[in-house]
Design a protein around this motif. Structure first.
Motif, PDB file in Angstrom:
ATOM      1  N   THR A  58       0.832  -1.204   0.000  1.00 56.31           N
ATOM      2  CA  THR A  58       0.000   0.000   0.000  1.00 56.31           C
ATOM      3  C   THR A  58       0.868   1.256   0.000  1.00 56.31           C
ATOM      4  OG1 THR A  58      -1.758  -1.171   1.188  1.00 56.31           O
ATOM      5  CG2 THR A  58      -1.844   1.231   1.198  1.00 56.31           C
ATOM      6  N   ALA A  59       1.958   1.229   0.767  1.00 54.25           N
ATOM      7  CA  ALA A  59       2.878   2.372   0.785  1.00 54.25           C
ATOM      8  C   ALA A  59       3.534   2.563  -0.582  1.00 54.25           C
ATOM      9  CB  ALA A  59       3.947   2.172   1.857  1.00 54.25           C
ATOM     10  N   LEU A  60       3.872   1.462  -1.234  1.00 56.91           N
ATOM     11  CA  LEU A  60       4.460   1.534  -2.570  1.00 56.91           C
ATOM     12  C   LEU A  60       3.491   2.170  -3.560  1.00 56.91           C
ATOM     13  CD1 LEU A  60       6.691   0.718  -4.653  1.00 56.91           C
ATOM     14  CD2 LEU A  60       5.455  -1.453  -4.904  1.00 56.91           C
ATOM     15  N   VAL A  61       2.239   1.727  -3.531  1.00 59.04           N
ATOM     16  CA  VAL A  61       1.224   2.294  -4.422  1.00 59.04           C
ATOM     17  C   VAL A  61       1.023   3.772  -4.123  1.00 59.04           C
ATOM     18  CG1 VAL A  61      -1.237   2.238  -5.025  1.00 59.04           C
ATOM     19  CG2 VAL A  61       0.054   0.099  -4.829  1.00 59.04           C
ATOM     20  N   TRP A  62       0.969   4.130  -2.848  1.00 58.37           N
ATOM     21  CA  TRP A  62       0.812   5.534  -2.468  1.00 58.37           C
ATOM     22  C   TRP A  62       1.956   6.373  -3.034  1.00 58.37           C
ATOM     23  CZ3 TRP A  62       3.977   8.759   0.490  1.00 58.37           C
ATOM     24  CH2 TRP A  62       3.417   9.993   0.848  1.00 58.37           C
ATOM     25  N   GLY A  63       3.191   5.870  -2.909  1.00 56.86           N
ATOM     26  CA  GLY A  63       4.344   6.600  -3.428  1.00 56.86           C
ATOM     27  C   GLY A  63       4.293   6.754  -4.936  1.00 56.86           C
ATOM     28  N   ALA A  64       3.898   5.688  -5.631  1.00 54.02           N
ATOM     29  CA  ALA A  64       3.797   5.742  -7.086  1.00 54.02           C
ATOM     30  C   ALA A  64       2.733   6.742  -7.519  1.00 54.02           C
ATOM     31  CB  ALA A  64       3.484   4.356  -7.637  1.00 54.02           C
ATOM     32  N   LEU A  65       1.614   6.747  -6.830  1.00 51.93           N
ATOM     33  CA  LEU A  65       0.543   7.691  -7.164  1.00 51.93           C
ATOM     34  C   LEU A  65       0.973   9.131  -6.907  1.00 51.93           C
ATOM     35  CD1 LEU A  65      -2.535   5.731  -5.758  1.00 51.93           C
ATOM     36  CD2 LEU A  65      -1.922   6.049  -8.166  1.00 51.93           C
ATOM     37  N   GLY A  71      -3.936  10.366  -6.522  1.00 50.23           N
ATOM     38  CA  GLY A  71      -4.091   9.728  -5.228  1.00 50.23           C
ATOM     39  C   GLY A  71      -4.981   8.509  -5.267  1.00 50.23           C
ATOM     40  N   PHE A  72      -5.275   7.981  -4.102  1.00 48.72           N
ATOM     41  CA  PHE A  72      -6.006   6.720  -4.008  1.00 48.72           C
ATOM     42  C   PHE A  72      -7.430   6.814  -4.570  1.00 48.72           C
ATOM     43  CE2 PHE A  72      -2.636   5.154  -1.397  1.00 48.72           C
ATOM     44  CZ  PHE A  72      -2.739   3.773  -1.463  1.00 48.72           C
ATOM     45  N   ARG A  73      -8.051   7.942  -4.462  1.00 43.76           N
ATOM     46  CA  ARG A  73      -9.410   8.059  -4.984  1.00 43.76           C
ATOM     47  C   ARG A  73      -9.448   7.789  -6.483  1.00 43.76           C
ATOM     48  NH1 ARG A  73     -14.054   9.860  -2.837  1.00 43.76           N
ATOM     49  NH2 ARG A  73     -15.697  10.547  -4.262  1.00 43.76           N
ATOM     50  N   GLU A  74      -8.372   8.131  -7.179  1.00 45.25           N
ATOM     51  CA  GLU A  74      -8.324   7.941  -8.629  1.00 45.25           C
ATOM     52  C   GLU A  74      -8.148   6.482  -9.032  1.00 45.25           C
ATOM     53  OE1 GLU A  74      -8.996  10.168 -10.818  1.00 45.25           O
ATOM     54  OE2 GLU A  74      -9.234  11.757  -9.337  1.00 45.25           O
ATOM     55  N   ILE A 147      -6.223  -3.391  -4.074  1.00 44.57           N
ATOM     56  CA  ILE A 147      -5.617  -2.079  -4.297  1.00 44.57           C
ATOM     57  C   ILE A 147      -4.560  -2.165  -5.388  1.00 44.57           C
ATOM     58  CG2 ILE A 147      -4.071  -0.344  -3.277  1.00 44.57           C
ATOM     59  CD1 ILE A 147      -5.540  -0.775  -0.621  1.00 44.57           C
ATOM     60  N   PHE A 148      -3.732  -3.196  -5.314  1.00 44.64           N
ATOM     61  CA  PHE A 148      -2.610  -3.338  -6.246  1.00 44.64           C
ATOM     62  C   PHE A 148      -3.039  -3.902  -7.594  1.00 44.64           C
ATOM     63  CE2 PHE A 148       1.092  -5.706  -7.919  1.00 44.64           C
ATOM     64  CZ  PHE A 148       2.015  -4.676  -7.981  1.00 44.64           C
ATOM     65  N   ASN A 149      -3.727  -5.040  -7.583  1.00 44.34           N
ATOM     66  CA  ASN A 149      -4.035  -5.760  -8.824  1.00 44.34           C
ATOM     67  C   ASN A 149      -5.228  -5.211  -9.591  1.00 44.34           C
ATOM     68  OD1 ASN A 149      -2.802  -8.268  -6.998  1.00 44.34           O
ATOM     69  ND2 ASN A 149      -2.198  -8.309  -9.145  1.00 44.34           N
ATOM     70  N   ARG A 150      -6.153  -4.580  -8.918  1.00 44.32           N
ATOM     71  CA  ARG A 150      -7.282  -3.998  -9.611  1.00 44.32           C
ATOM     72  C   ARG A 150      -7.123  -2.482  -9.707  1.00 44.32           C
ATOM     73  NH1 ARG A 150      -7.756  -9.054 -10.238  1.00 44.32           N
ATOM     74  NH2 ARG A 150      -7.857  -9.277  -7.978  1.00 44.32           N
ATOM     75  N   GLY A 151      -7.132  -1.792  -8.569  1.00 43.35           N
ATOM     76  CA  GLY A 151      -7.105  -0.336  -8.603  1.00 43.35           C
ATOM     77  C   GLY A 151      -5.913   0.244  -9.332  1.00 43.35           C
ATOM     78  N   PHE A 152      -4.710  -0.079  -8.866  1.00 44.79           N
ATOM     79  CA  PHE A 152      -3.513   0.491  -9.473  1.00 44.79           C
ATOM     80  C   PHE A 152      -3.252  -0.100 -10.856  1.00 44.79           C
ATOM     81  CE2 PHE A 152       1.020   0.662 -10.390  1.00 44.79           C
ATOM     82  CZ  PHE A 152       1.302   2.002 -10.151  1.00 44.79           C
ATOM     83  N   ARG A 207     -17.022  -2.423 -13.580  1.00 43.28           N
ATOM     84  CA  ARG A 207     -18.425  -2.010 -13.665  1.00 43.28           C
ATOM     85  C   ARG A 207     -18.767  -0.910 -12.657  1.00 43.28           C
ATOM     86  NH1 ARG A 207     -21.575  -2.962 -17.886  1.00 43.28           N
ATOM     87  NH2 ARG A 207     -23.419  -3.142 -16.526  1.00 43.28           N
ATOM     88  N   THR A 208     -18.195  -0.996 -11.457  1.00 40.11           N
ATOM     89  CA  THR A 208     -18.533  -0.008 -10.434  1.00 40.11           C
ATOM     90  C   THR A 208     -17.567   1.177 -10.447  1.00 40.11           C
ATOM     91  OG1 THR A 208     -17.171  -1.022  -8.684  1.00 40.11           O
ATOM     92  CG2 THR A 208     -19.452  -1.824  -8.954  1.00 40.11           C
ATOM     93  N   GLY A 209     -16.347   0.970 -10.897  1.00 42.30           N
ATOM     94  CA  GLY A 209     -15.330   2.008 -10.852  1.00 42.30           C
ATOM     95  C   GLY A 209     -14.796   2.239  -9.454  1.00 42.30           C
ATOM     96  N   ARG A 210     -15.145   1.330  -8.530  1.00 41.76           N
ATOM     97  CA  ARG A 210     -14.733   1.463  -7.135  1.00 41.76           C
ATOM     98  C   ARG A 210     -14.124   0.148  -6.641  1.00 41.76           C
ATOM     99  NH1 ARG A 210     -19.718   3.830  -7.666  1.00 41.76           N
ATOM    100  NH2 ARG A 210     -20.764   1.915  -7.014  1.00 41.76           N
ATOM    101  N   LEU A 211     -13.290   0.262  -5.614  1.00 44.02           N
ATOM    102  CA  LEU A 211     -12.645  -0.916  -5.040  1.00 44.02           C
ATOM    103  C   LEU A 211     -13.508  -1.622  -4.005  1.00 44.02           C
ATOM    104  CD1 LEU A 211      -9.010   0.433  -4.620  1.00 44.02           C
ATOM    105  CD2 LEU A 211      -9.656  -1.593  -5.933  1.00 44.02           C
TER     106      LEU A 211
END
Length: 235
Positions: A58-65, A71-74, A147-152, A207-211
């Motif tokens: 999660t910290a890695l994804v946050w740093g990349a974003l 940010g995470f909302r995106e 968070i990693f495999n779908r969102g990011f 379909r939802t655009g949300r995690l």
């Protein structure tokens, strides 16, 4: 999605994050498997693996974003419709877990199937080991992997394409394949059993655009699988 970087820089950050992310997912398994602290890959230690993955990935994804100017909302961290998403995710994740554990695995030997036998051995009939596995399944799987495999993985890669619809198809397909390969299927049966929930989580996210929905689907699936293993075989 508002990424404030050029396409080349976006792809460089993206693939560096993907490689580092999978390394972080693998690292604690290697550590416990090779050095075997506290008896190695046992159910109790699965909690530490899940917590390590949650914090570091999660910290890695946050740093990349942050590097990408977003940010995470995106990447779908939006709980505005959490009740509907939770019901949808729990229903689909739970339904597949029941089919998988009450029909599919029993047809392949049940407790004798390598995947089920491995879980049984690592739990060993110990409630604390069951709890550790549950932490891994819900936090390491349900939250971190989504968070990693779908969102990011999906929402960042799709921005690298001029045609966002094509980008979505490519990114979603890459997410499915990478997720399946990352779970190290042993044979054709494993590929199918991994593909179905992966497709469910991906469709829910797209379909939802949300995690929210895929996180609940993934977490409920993993928890229900463990509950059935515990009461049917390991308890």
């Amino acid at each position: 999605m508002s990424i404030q970087s050029g396409r080349g820089r976006t792809l460089a950050i993206y693939f560096a994050t993907i490689v580092l992310g999978y390394a972080l997912f693998i690292a604690p398994n290697l550590y416990f498997g090779i050095f075997k602290p506290n008896s190695g890959l046992t159910g109790e230690n699965m909690a530490w693996i899940g917590l390590f993955q949650l914090v570091t990935v999660t910290a890695l994804v946050w740093g990349a974003l942050r590097l990408l100017g977003t940010g995470f909302r995106e990447i779908g961290w939006d709980w505005s419709h959490w009740k509907r998403d939770a019901l949808l995710g729990a229903a689909l994740g739970g339904a597949w877990a029941l089919v998988e554990m009450l029909l599919v695995y029993p047809s392949q030997g049940g407790a004798e199937h390598p995947h089920i036998a491995e879980i049984i051995a690592q739990i060993g009939g110990r409630p604390e080991a069951m709890l550790g596995y549950l932490v891994l399944g819900v936090l390491g799987g349900g939250v971190t992997e989504e968070i990693f495999n779908r969102g990011f993985t999906i929402n960042v890669l799709r921005t690298a394409f001029a045609d966002r619809r094509v980008g979505l198809y490519v990114a979603a397909s890459f997410s499915i394949v990478a997720f399946m390969v990352g779970h190290l299927p042993r044979d054709g049966f494993d590929w199918i059993v991994i593909f179905i929930p992966t497709l469910i989580y991906t469709v829910l996210f797209v379909r939802t655009g949300r995690l929210t929905a895929p996180i609940l689907a993934h977490g409920v699936h993993n928890a229900l699988v463990l509950a059935i293993v515990w009461f049917a075989y390991a308890g």
